[in-house]
Design an enzyme around this catalytic site. Structure first.
Site, PDB file in Angstrom:
ATOM      1  N   GLY A 128     -10.146  -3.684   1.429  1.00 16.04           N
ATOM      2  CA  GLY A 128     -11.120  -2.331   1.948  1.00 16.04           C
ATOM      3  C   GLY A 128     -11.608  -2.349   3.752  1.00 16.04           C
ATOM      4  O   GLY A 128     -10.056  -2.384   4.346  1.00 16.04           O
ATOM      5  N   SER A 155      -4.758  -7.774   1.153  1.00 14.91           N
ATOM      6  CA  SER A 155      -5.419  -6.429   2.148  1.00 14.91           C
ATOM      7  C   SER A 155      -6.496  -6.870   3.337  1.00 14.91           C
ATOM      8  O   SER A 155      -5.713  -7.951   3.836  1.00 14.91           O
ATOM      9  CB  SER A 155      -5.743  -4.901   0.976  1.00 14.91           C
ATOM     10  OG  SER A 155      -6.301  -4.084   2.382  1.00 14.91           O
ATOM     11  N   ASP A 156      -7.417  -6.304   2.862  1.00 16.29           N
ATOM     12  CA  ASP A 156      -8.525  -6.586   4.316  1.00 16.29           C
ATOM     13  C   ASP A 156      -8.777  -8.567   3.817  1.00 16.29           C
ATOM     14  O   ASP A 156      -9.927  -8.465   4.473  1.00 16.29           O
ATOM     15  CB  ASP A 156      -9.871  -5.776   3.935  1.00 16.29           C
ATOM     16  CG  ASP A 156     -10.739  -6.149   5.387  1.00 16.29           C
ATOM     17  OD1 ASP A 156      -9.987  -6.161   6.566  1.00 16.29           O
ATOM     18  OD2 ASP A 156     -11.607  -5.845   5.767  1.00 16.29           O
ATOM     19  N   HIS A 213       0.895  -1.345  -0.364  1.00 13.73           N
ATOM     20  CA  HIS A 213       0.518   0.172   0.068  1.00 13.73           C
ATOM     21  C   HIS A 213       0.592   1.303   0.559  1.00 13.73           C
ATOM     22  O   HIS A 213       0.600   2.542   0.629  1.00 13.73           O
ATOM     23  CB  HIS A 213      -0.997  -0.593   1.244  1.00 13.73           C
ATOM     24  CG  HIS A 213      -1.873  -0.667   0.875  1.00 13.73           C
ATOM     25  ND1 HIS A 213      -1.801  -2.457   2.023  1.00 13.73           N
ATOM     26  CD2 HIS A 213      -3.286  -0.810   0.664  1.00 13.73           C
ATOM     27  CE1 HIS A 213      -3.054  -3.395   2.266  1.00 13.73           C
ATOM     28  NE2 HIS A 213      -4.050  -2.901   1.751  1.00 13.73           N
TER      29      HIS A 213
END
Length: 348
Positions: free
Chosen positions: A188, A235-236, A12
């Site tokens: 997310g 990520s999530d 990120h």
């Protein structure tokens, strides 16, 4: 600047936007179909029409529109009067015509009917293709399990993922087992909300006078669950996949996830419109500590999808998930009400 960002070695960490020369963008008008060249009939045969969400014109093939009367098997002969051939497919003739109307010359499979239809092209058919893929998987799971397993897919952990979860969860939760698919999950921030609902356990039933028996807790999964993940879940999506294992909700099947759980808060704008992101939220788990970042989480059962599987339309990860979930049902049967003799509650 992006080279400097890359020195951090975390996920990120981006630099985007700004004063860059824009690349050419040639919009192809999409028809919402799959087709193949038919040399004998000298045209492109429609082999599949995307149904998508048929109540939304932007999420379905224009061939689903009322009055079109063109079905699979019809042959596309020309676009706007220009004949197609083996090296000139329809999409070449709809270049820069996205969102506009085109005229297609088509013939019926038996060649007895010829007509010209006006088709409003799609700017993007990805939503229609996604819906057909999900519905195809759902039907496949229902049929392969003989009605024992439910299926839902989560494309991300943002708005779309939350919508997809609630669109399918209540329809699938009362099957004896449930497959949750998070492949290609874009991440997310709502994984915790979804895991709370999946973690509910049925410990009883409320027998009603007039309606069906209601499980307690409400909307808790009836039986065992498995989760399919892959290297494109990040990520999530990483967090959901690892938490699914950590909470003991079921087996994780597929490939090791992306491995990016250091979060960001994009808000630093530069004078030319560039925005930069910096690592700000680092995720720690009680079992592996900081170990998910730059590694991902390993599945309990590793299954790859080979190139030949894609070509043949096979999904070995989904097949293993079905087999595993059915085996779990045999080992741990779902809780179904066994009321026995119902007591009479009259006064003595």
């Amino acid at each position: 600047m992006w080279e400097m960002q890359g020195e951090l070695g975390t996920s990120h960490c981006y630099e985007f936007g700004g004063d860059y020369r824009q690349s050419p963008n040639y919009k192809i008008g999409k028809l919402g179909i799959d087709y193949r060249y038919n040399a004998r009939k000298k045209g492109y045969e429609i082999v599949r029409i995307l149904k998508g969400d048929h109540w939304l014109s932007e999420n379905r093939s224009p061939f689903m529109n009322p009055g079109m009367n063109v079905s699979e098997g019809w042959i596309i002969k020309a676009v706007n009067g220009i004949p197609v051939n083996k090296t000139t497919p329809p999409e070449r003739l709809t270049l820069n015509l996205a969102g506009q109307q085109v005229q297609l010359s088509v013939t019926s499979p038996d060649g007895k009917e010829e007509k010209v239809v006006t088709v409003p092209t799609m700017k993007d058919e990805s939503k229609a293709r996604y819906r057909d893929w999900v519905e195809g998987n759902r039907e496949y799971v229902h049929n392969a399990s003989k009605g024992k397993l439910g299926y839902l897919h989560l494309p991300d952990m943002h708005k779309d993922g939350l919508i997809e979860f609630h669109r399918y969860f209540l329809a699938e939760v009362d099957y004896e087992g449930l497959i949750i698919d998070v492949r290609d999950n874009g991440g997310g921030s709502v994984s915790g909300l979804l895991l709370q609902k999946l973690a509910r356990k049925r410990i009883g039933y409320d027998k009603t006078r007039w309606w069906d028996n209601n499980p307690y807790m409400d909307n808790a999964p009836m039986g065992p669950m498995v989760c399919i993940t892959d290297e494109h879940a990040g990520s999530d999506g990483d967090i959901f996949s690892h938490s699914f294992k950590l909470l003991g909700l079921g087996k994780l099947i597929g490939k090791r996830t992306w491995g990016g759980v250091i979060g960001i808060w994009p808000r630093h704008w530069l004078v030319d419109g560039t925005i930069t992101t910096q690592p700000e939220f680092s995720f720690w788990f009680k079992d592996v500590g900081w170990g998910v970042e730059n590694y991902g989480t390993d599945p309990d059962i590793e299954v790859d999808i080979m190139p030949q599987d894609y070509v043949e339309g096979k999904d070995p990860q989904l097949d293993v998930a079905i087999k595993t979930c059915l085996a779990e049902i045999k080992k741990n049967p779902p809780l179904k009400p066994n009321f026995g003799k119902i007591p009479r509650k009259t006064l003595p």
